[in-house]
Design a protein around this motif. Structure first.
Motif, PDB file in Angstrom:
ATOM      1  N   ARG A 106       0.828  -1.216   0.000  1.00  0.00           N
ATOM      2  CA  ARG A 106       0.000   0.000   0.000  1.00  0.00           C
ATOM      3  C   ARG A 106       0.858   1.260   0.000  1.00  0.00           C
ATOM      4  O   ARG A 106       0.563   2.229  -0.672  1.00  0.00           O
ATOM      5  CB  ARG A 106      -0.896  -0.027   1.244  1.00  0.00           C
ATOM      6  N   ASP A 107       1.937   1.238   0.763  1.00  0.00           N
ATOM      7  CA  ASP A 107       2.742   2.448   0.961  1.00  0.00           C
ATOM      8  C   ASP A 107       4.192   2.047   1.202  1.00  0.00           C
ATOM      9  O   ASP A 107       4.625   1.849   2.338  1.00  0.00           O
ATOM     10  CB  ASP A 107       2.166   3.244   2.140  1.00  0.00           C
ATOM     11  N   LYS A 162       7.005   3.628   1.007  1.00  0.00           N
ATOM     12  CA  LYS A 162       7.859   4.512   1.814  1.00  0.00           C
ATOM     13  C   LYS A 162       7.629   4.271   3.306  1.00  0.00           C
ATOM     14  O   LYS A 162       8.583   4.217   4.087  1.00  0.00           O
ATOM     15  CB  LYS A 162       7.566   5.981   1.490  1.00  0.00           C
ATOM     16  N   GLU A 209       8.549   8.510  -4.059  1.00  0.00           N
ATOM     17  CA  GLU A 209       7.695   7.381  -3.681  1.00  0.00           C
ATOM     18  C   GLU A 209       8.428   6.065  -3.945  1.00  0.00           C
ATOM     19  O   GLU A 209       9.246   5.979  -4.864  1.00  0.00           O
ATOM     20  CB  GLU A 209       6.413   7.391  -4.527  1.00  0.00           C
ATOM     21  N   ALA A 247       9.559   8.116 -13.965  1.00  0.00           N
ATOM     22  CA  ALA A 247       8.997   9.348 -13.400  1.00  0.00           C
ATOM     23  C   ALA A 247       9.186   9.453 -11.890  1.00  0.00           C
ATOM     24  O   ALA A 247      10.314   9.448 -11.410  1.00  0.00           O
ATOM     25  CB  ALA A 247       7.538   9.489 -13.802  1.00  0.00           C
ATOM     26  N   ASP A 248       8.103   9.509 -11.134  1.00  0.00           N
ATOM     27  CA  ASP A 248       8.188   9.941  -9.738  1.00  0.00           C
ATOM     28  C   ASP A 248       8.271   8.811  -8.722  1.00  0.00           C
ATOM     29  O   ASP A 248       8.330   9.083  -7.526  1.00  0.00           O
ATOM     30  CB  ASP A 248       6.997  10.856  -9.428  1.00  0.00           C
ATOM     31  N   TYR A 249       8.220   7.576  -9.170  1.00  0.00           N
ATOM     32  CA  TYR A 249       8.387   6.443  -8.265  1.00  0.00           C
ATOM     33  C   TYR A 249       9.761   5.831  -8.449  1.00  0.00           C
ATOM     34  O   TYR A 249      10.372   5.945  -9.511  1.00  0.00           O
ATOM     35  CB  TYR A 249       7.344   5.356  -8.560  1.00  0.00           C
ATOM     36  N   TRP A 261      11.307   1.870  -7.853  1.00  0.00           N
ATOM     37  CA  TRP A 261      10.666   0.562  -7.790  1.00  0.00           C
ATOM     38  C   TRP A 261      11.568  -0.498  -7.184  1.00  0.00           C
ATOM     39  O   TRP A 261      12.755  -0.574  -7.499  1.00  0.00           O
ATOM     40  CB  TRP A 261      10.226   0.127  -9.193  1.00  0.00           C
ATOM     41  N   MET A 308      -0.649   7.293   1.918  1.00  0.00           N
ATOM     42  CA  MET A 308       0.125   7.616   0.718  1.00  0.00           C
ATOM     43  C   MET A 308       0.540   9.072   0.760  1.00  0.00           C
ATOM     44  O   MET A 308      -0.261   9.943   1.034  1.00  0.00           O
ATOM     45  CB  MET A 308      -0.756   7.454  -0.525  1.00  0.00           C
ATOM     46  N   SER A 309       1.776   9.331   0.429  1.00  0.00           N
ATOM     47  CA  SER A 309       2.193  10.712   0.391  1.00  0.00           C
ATOM     48  C   SER A 309       2.102  11.293  -1.021  1.00  0.00           C
ATOM     49  O   SER A 309       2.351  12.454  -1.225  1.00  0.00           O
ATOM     50  CB  SER A 309       3.607  10.853   0.940  1.00  0.00           C
ATOM     51  N   ALA A 310       1.740  10.464  -2.019  1.00  0.00           N
ATOM     52  CA  ALA A 310       1.573  10.993  -3.378  1.00  0.00           C
ATOM     53  C   ALA A 310       0.462  12.033  -3.327  1.00  0.00           C
ATOM     54  O   ALA A 310      -0.657  11.740  -2.949  1.00  0.00           O
ATOM     55  CB  ALA A 310       1.220   9.882  -4.347  1.00  0.00           C
ATOM     56  N   ARG A 340      -2.801   1.279 -13.462  1.00  0.00           N
ATOM     57  CA  ARG A 340      -3.439   2.031 -12.379  1.00  0.00           C
ATOM     58  C   ARG A 340      -2.905   3.455 -12.342  1.00  0.00           C
ATOM     59  O   ARG A 340      -1.776   3.706 -12.771  1.00  0.00           O
ATOM     60  CB  ARG A 340      -3.232   1.352 -11.026  1.00  0.00           C
ATOM     61  N   LEU A 372      -1.203   6.544 -10.490  1.00  0.00           N
ATOM     62  CA  LEU A 372      -0.157   6.525  -9.458  1.00  0.00           C
ATOM     63  C   LEU A 372      -0.151   7.801  -8.616  1.00  0.00           C
ATOM     64  O   LEU A 372       0.728   7.990  -7.780  1.00  0.00           O
ATOM     65  CB  LEU A 372       1.214   6.368 -10.134  1.00  0.00           C
ATOM     66  N   GLY A 373      -1.131   8.680  -8.842  1.00  0.00           N
ATOM     67  CA  GLY A 373      -1.144   9.940  -8.107  1.00  0.00           C
ATOM     68  C   GLY A 373      -0.778  11.090  -9.030  1.00  0.00           C
ATOM     69  O   GLY A 373      -0.476  10.888 -10.212  1.00  0.00           O
ATOM     70  N   PHE A 419       1.634  14.484  -9.770  1.00  0.00           N
ATOM     71  CA  PHE A 419       2.982  15.000  -9.468  1.00  0.00           C
ATOM     72  C   PHE A 419       3.263  16.225 -10.328  1.00  0.00           C
ATOM     73  O   PHE A 419       2.778  16.318 -11.446  1.00  0.00           O
ATOM     74  CB  PHE A 419       4.034  13.919  -9.739  1.00  0.00           C
ATOM     75  N   PRO A 420       4.090  17.142  -9.803  1.00  0.00           N
ATOM     76  CA  PRO A 420       4.444  18.321 -10.612  1.00  0.00           C
ATOM     77  C   PRO A 420       5.050  17.890 -11.952  1.00  0.00           C
ATOM     78  O   PRO A 420       5.845  16.953 -12.006  1.00  0.00           O
ATOM     79  CB  PRO A 420       5.487  19.039  -9.748  1.00  0.00           C
ATOM     80  N   LEU A 444      -0.341  10.807 -13.027  1.00  0.00           N
ATOM     81  CA  LEU A 444       0.659   9.859 -13.536  1.00  0.00           C
ATOM     82  C   LEU A 444       0.046   8.456 -13.513  1.00  0.00           C
ATOM     83  O   LEU A 444      -0.706   8.127 -12.587  1.00  0.00           O
ATOM     84  CB  LEU A 444       1.899   9.910 -12.642  1.00  0.00           C
ATOM     85  N   HIS A 502       0.624   4.058 -14.432  1.00  0.00           N
ATOM     86  CA  HIS A 502       1.402   2.940 -14.942  1.00  0.00           C
ATOM     87  C   HIS A 502       0.667   2.407 -16.162  1.00  0.00           C
ATOM     88  O   HIS A 502      -0.514   2.042 -16.077  1.00  0.00           O
ATOM     89  CB  HIS A 502       1.545   1.843 -13.878  1.00  0.00           C
ATOM     90  N   PHE A 527       2.674  10.392 -17.894  1.00  0.00           N
ATOM     91  CA  PHE A 527       1.781  11.457 -17.441  1.00  0.00           C
ATOM     92  C   PHE A 527       0.562  11.570 -18.353  1.00  0.00           C
ATOM     93  O   PHE A 527       0.631  11.286 -19.553  1.00  0.00           O
ATOM     94  CB  PHE A 527       2.534  12.797 -17.387  1.00  0.00           C
TER      95      PHE A 527
END
Lengths: 197, 102, 97
Positions: free
Chosen positions: A65-66, A68, A83, A154-156, A158, B1-3, B48, B50-51, B53-54, B70, B72, B95
């Protein structure tokens, strides 16, 4: 192997540090401290996360789920890090992580990426001929198992959650963690029980 | 989640068929984009969201960077290269502004 | 055809023919002192909101092709960070001469 930096770039680094120091932006003490924090990140933390996820359903749920939060719970220093996504291998699906555009890697958790992960050959080939690259590692993925290459763009960042191998029933978390290598967390290898195959 | 979320819901749901825009900002001047060349114009499936993001395309030039959704997105691997094994796939973070309904 | 699109940027190297026959060297060595220091500086500057990872990447991507493939990994980072700090007016080009 990677060539050492050129004299020109060694000198450039000194000049950059001097210029930034003169502006009060970077001190040698800060550099030493950041390096120490980065040096503490290690695949061993990722290995413990996987071993715990194999044995603790609540932790497994948190990990999926999370990522981090699960890494923080395992002792990683994730403040300010991107993330962390977790890719779960199954009997029908194997994940392999690459970054074709640069070399995104879960540094905050696993530490500095190894040289090969940053190499042009890995970045280029893993996404196109994953089975050939894995075979060079001695990793055979059955023909009927999907290889899912994850291009980290991108922002994750893995991490792969490998499958728990047979023959590990009743093992402690510590013993399980001992067979989970950094390579298994990237997907280029599988956890192995000594003496099997 | 922090996204972080930007308040707007993701446009595409898991399973949605999408096409990556066949766009080449590289030909129009300095840019920084995170959509690999090999998926441009290709059909994929949303795995899915992913949240949000800038937008890295703005961040790269220190411009104000509105958040973008964003995803996947999953692609069959063999058609990309005319090579490889049927059933193998490539999954890429893309994106929303690079995706169109297919 | 995807292969070798003429529009592809030089860092966008997934699947390109140039590296098809290059074995992946199993180089496990951690970064040297130079690389670790460059990485630490990147982290500090990011933490202080002096640069983003995408600015770092943009700077790396704008390194001319011959150098991009010839420089070491953390050398490319250093070149990008130094250029960015000059571009932003944080330091002067003369400081690096």
């Amino acid at each position: 192997m990677a060539a050492p930096p050129s004299g020109v770039n060694l000198a450039l680094l000194d000049k950059l540090v001097a210029a930034l120091s003169a502006k009060g932006l970077v001190t040698e003490a800060e550099i030493t401290e950041r390096q120490a924090i980065t040096d503490r990140a290690s695949p061993e933390i990722g290995a413990r996360m996987v071993a715990r996820a194999w044995t603790d359903p609540d932790y497994y749920a948190l990990l999926m789920r999370d990522g981090k939060a699960a890494a923080e719970a395992a002792g990683a220093s994730m403040a300010g890090a991107p993330e962390l996504g977790v890719l779960e291998n199954t009997p029908s699906q194997h994940h392999l992580v690459v970054c074709t555009l640069c070399s995104c890697y879960p540094r905050a958790l696993l530490g500095y990426p190894p040289g090969w992960y940053k190499s042009f050959a890995y970045r280029s080939r893993a996404v196109r001929e994953p089975r050939a690259v894995l075979a060079e590692w001695g990793t055979q993925i059955p023909d009927d198992m999907e290889i899912r290459v994850v291009d980290s763009t991108a922002d994750y960042r893995w991490m792969v959650l490998p499958m728990r191998p047979a023959g590990t029933e009743g093992w402690s978390v510590e013993k399980l963690a001992s067979i989970i290598t950094r390579d298994a967390l990237v997907g280029v290898a599988l956890p192995r029980v000594a003496g099997s195959d | 989640m922090s996204a972080a979320h930007d308040g707007s819901a993701p446009r595409f749901a898991p399973g949605a068929q999408v096409r990556v825009k066949d766009d080449w900002p590289e030909t129009r001047g300095p840019c920084h984009i995170r959509t690999p060349y090999y998926v441009r114009g290709r059909l994929g499936q949303v795995v899915r969201p992913l949240g949000a993001f800038p937008n890295p395309e703005d961040l790269a030039f220190a411009r104000a960077a509105p958040r973008r959704q964003l995803y996947h997105v999953l692609f069959d691997q063999p058609p990309i290269w005319n090579d490889g094994k049927a059933g193998d796939t490539v999954m890429v973070e893309i994106f929303e502004h690079w995706l169109e309904e297919a | 055809m995807t292969e070798e699109s003429p529009n592809r940027a030089l860092h966008d190297i997934g699947g390109i023919a140039r590296f098809r026959c290059t074995p992946v060297e199993h180089d496990e060595a951690p970064p040297d002192a130079f690389g670790k220091k460059v990485d630490a500086i990147r982290q500090i500057l990011a933490q202080k909101k002096m640069m983003t990872v995408d600015e770092l990447r943009r700077g790396i991507e704008s390194i001319p092709q011959d150098e991009y493939f010839a420089l070491g990994y953390y050398e490319r980072w250093l070149r990008s960070i130094a250029a960015l700090m000059v571009e932003k007016g944080v330091i002067r080009q003369e400081d690096l001469a």
